[in-house]
Design an enzyme around this catalytic site. Structure first.
Site, PDB file in Angstrom:
ATOM      1  N   ASP A  10      -3.269 -21.861   1.815  1.00  0.00           N
ATOM      2  CA  ASP A  10      -1.865 -22.051   2.146  1.00  0.00           C
ATOM      3  C   ASP A  10      -1.473 -20.999   3.183  1.00  0.00           C
ATOM      4  O   ASP A  10      -2.289 -20.152   3.580  1.00  0.00           O
ATOM      5  CB  ASP A  10      -0.993 -21.978   0.890  1.00  0.00           C
ATOM      6  CG  ASP A  10       0.270 -22.824   1.013  1.00  0.00           C
ATOM      7  OD1 ASP A  10       0.747 -23.026   2.143  1.00  0.00           O
ATOM      8  OD2 ASP A  10       0.788 -23.286  -0.015  1.00  0.00           O
ATOM      9  N   TRP A  11      -0.238 -21.047   3.600  1.00  0.00           N
ATOM     10  CA  TRP A  11       0.240 -20.237   4.731  1.00  0.00           C
ATOM     11  C   TRP A  11      -0.034 -18.747   4.506  1.00  0.00           C
ATOM     12  O   TRP A  11       0.612 -18.104   3.678  1.00  0.00           O
ATOM     13  CB  TRP A  11       1.731 -20.482   4.935  1.00  0.00           C
ATOM     14  CG  TRP A  11       2.292 -19.837   6.165  1.00  0.00           C
ATOM     15  CD1 TRP A  11       2.642 -18.524   6.312  1.00  0.00           C
ATOM     16  CD2 TRP A  11       2.560 -20.464   7.428  1.00  0.00           C
ATOM     17  NE1 TRP A  11       3.120 -18.278   7.581  1.00  0.00           N
ATOM     18  CE2 TRP A  11       3.072 -19.469   8.290  1.00  0.00           C
ATOM     19  CE3 TRP A  11       2.418 -21.761   7.914  1.00  0.00           C
ATOM     20  CZ2 TRP A  11       3.453 -19.742   9.603  1.00  0.00           C
ATOM     21  CZ3 TRP A  11       2.792 -22.024   9.223  1.00  0.00           C
ATOM     22  CH2 TRP A  11       3.301 -21.019  10.047  1.00  0.00           C
TER      23      TRP A  11
END
Length: 291
Positions: free
Chosen positions: A222-223
């Site tokens: 994820d980010w």
């Protein structure tokens, strides 16, 4: 211009949130015609409930009890996204969610594992079609693997403590259904699982996903979640974070630069095997070939 130069140099393989078709086409041309290996880009976007045409949020879609409607909606979103050059959607979100204090419950299909499984598969089928090479098909990404919906006190990015019995009977079934349906990619969770962050969790990424389920696509963080392994207290710095994540089985880093800055030297030092890099690259290239 800086991004264009990085694409031409072959330092970038995927791009986030660019939806201007002229810009997308320019970057793709640079990747294919001017970069060292001529490899096209993945263009990712949170196409969660529509692209141009706005659909109800997934929680609202779940209230229809109509998987065919969800499949058709995802197909419309895929066609519209593909027309803008987007070929990778960060959806469906299939985190079973039972705490309304967690704001991301809006992205989910609610509290039931079976409903999540059925609707998640319907959305994947809508995005990906019969084959990724079809006109208007885009790669889906089942997220967040795994247990993110159980974040303590509904606080985002927080810890999750889930007994394995509950994990396997509540939180994992929608992901197993997605793998069986041929989902192209899976995104690791921000959260930890019983003290081990998902982005460095070999039990999730290797034992369950690869060995037990036989998933052949690639796993994306994820980010910036790989660098955030430090915030969890697992690692000392970005270098150690990159080592832990790639060893656990995360194939691509989203937004951060820990892989780009450190994987080469980690391989040279023998801490990460060249075979592990080949494995990750093969999985990413395979999805690009299919698209």
């Amino acid at each position: 211009d800086e991004l264009a130069e990085a694409v031409k140099a072959g330092r970038i393989g995927s791009i986030l949130n660019e939806v201007d078709v002229d810009t997308v086409n320019r970057l793709q041309r640079l990747a294919v015609e001017e970069s060292p290996n001529g490899i096209p880009l993945l263009m990712g976007r949170d196409v969660i409930h529509g692209f141009k045409t706005v659909l109800p949020i997934p929680l609202g879609q779940a209230a229809t009890w109509n998987p065919d409607l969800v499949r058709r909606g995802a197909r419309v979103a895929a066609l519209e996204a593909a027309s803008a050059g987007v070929n990778w959607s960060f959806a469906p979100m299939i985190d079973v969610t039972r705490d309304p204090r967690w704001g991301r419950i809006a992205e989910s299909f609610g509290e039931d594992p079976l409903l999540h499984s059925v609707f998640g598969v319907a959305m994947i089928e809508g995005f990906q079609g019969e084959h990724l090479s079809e006109h208007g098909s885009i790669a889906a990404c089942a997220k967040h693997f795994a247990g993110y919906g159980a974040s303590e006190s509904g606080r985002d990015y927080n810890t999750t403590n889930i007994p394995e019995n509950e994990l396997r009977n509540v939180y994992l079934p929608p992901f197993k259904a997605s793998v069986d349906a041929g989902v192209a990619t899976i995104m690791a969770s921000f959260s930890d699982l019983d003290g081990v962050p998902a982005s460095a969790n070999a039990f999730l990424m290797r034992q369950v996903l690869r060995d037990e389920w036989g998933f052949e696509g690639f796993v994306v963080s994820d980010w910036d979640s790989i660098r955030q392994l430090q915030i969890h207290g697992l690692t000392e710095n970005d270098r150690e974070s990159a080592c832990e994540a790639v060893t656990a089985g995360v194939d691509m880093e989203m937004a951060g630069d820990a892989y780009g800055n450190h994987l080469h030297s980690l391989v040279e030092e023998g801490r990460v095997s060249e075979a592990r890099i080949d494995e990750a690259v093969l999985r990413i290239l395979s999805v690009k070939f299919e698209l």
